[in-house]
Each structure stands twice: as structure tokens, then as C-alpha cells.
Scaffold this motif. Structure first.
Motif, PDB file in Angstrom:
ATOM      1  N   SER A  10       0.909  -1.141  -0.153  1.00 53.30           N
ATOM      2  CA  SER A  10       0.149   0.029  -0.026  1.00 53.30           C
ATOM      3  C   SER A  10       0.860   1.223   0.042  1.00 53.30           C
ATOM      4  O   SER A  10       0.280   2.319  -0.171  1.00 53.30           O
ATOM      5  N   LYS A  12       1.959   2.677   2.673  1.00 55.43           N
ATOM      6  CA  LYS A  12       1.619   3.399   3.935  1.00 55.43           C
ATOM      7  C   LYS A  12       2.698   3.154   4.820  1.00 55.43           C
ATOM      8  O   LYS A  12       3.531   2.297   5.082  1.00 55.43           O
ATOM      9  N   LYS A  22      -0.304   7.745   4.892  1.00 56.82           N
ATOM     10  CA  LYS A  22       0.397   8.034   3.469  1.00 56.82           C
ATOM     11  C   LYS A  22       1.440   9.009   3.821  1.00 56.82           C
ATOM     12  O   LYS A  22       2.461   9.314   2.965  1.00 56.82           O
TER      13      LYS A  22
END
Length: 74
Positions: A10, A12, A22
């Protein structure tokens, strides 16, 4: 340089207590790569990166990778 955990899929960053963002500035800082790696191994994620983050230049440097408890094949 701050040492943080990045979810490799992801992209993140781990903020603690199962939360992700993020924004690398908000990532939880670890004292060293071993501490970050061990913390990431216990998280319910798949592939992860232990990343060095240089806030002044917003540069990310991959230091180590692995798989958390959510990875298939563990």
C-alpha cells in the motif's frame, strides 16, 4: 534519519496501534532497524520495508524488508 515501517504493497507508513498513513512524517520512529523489523514481523501485514526517512529532503531509503503475520506462506 528516522527509521519507520512501510507497507510494501500500500506504500503507507505505520503510525502505531494498527494505524497507517500516507505521510512519512507521521510514521512511528524506531531506535534501530532491528526494533523496526521485529515490530513489523508481528503486524498483520504482508510485505514490508524498514525504511530510513530523511525529513529535511523527504527522501526514503529502503534498509531491510520482510513479511508480517498477514503474509501468505508464513
Amino acid at each position: 534519519m528516522n527509521i519507520i515501517i512501510e507497507d510494501a504493497e500500500s506504500l503507507k507508513f505505520f503510525t502505531g496501534e494498527g494505524q497507517w498513513t500516507k505521510n512519512a512524517d507521521d510514521g512511528k520512529h524506531y531506535a534501530g532497524t532491528i526494533q523496526a523489523y521485529n515490530a513489523a514481523k508481528s503486524e498483520p501485514i504482508g510485505k514490508f520495508n524498514v525504511t530510513g526517512y530523511i525529513a529535511e529532503t523527504r527522501q526514503l531509503v529502503s534498509l531491510r524488508n520482510g513479511r508480517g503475520t498477514g503474509a501468505h506462506g508464513n
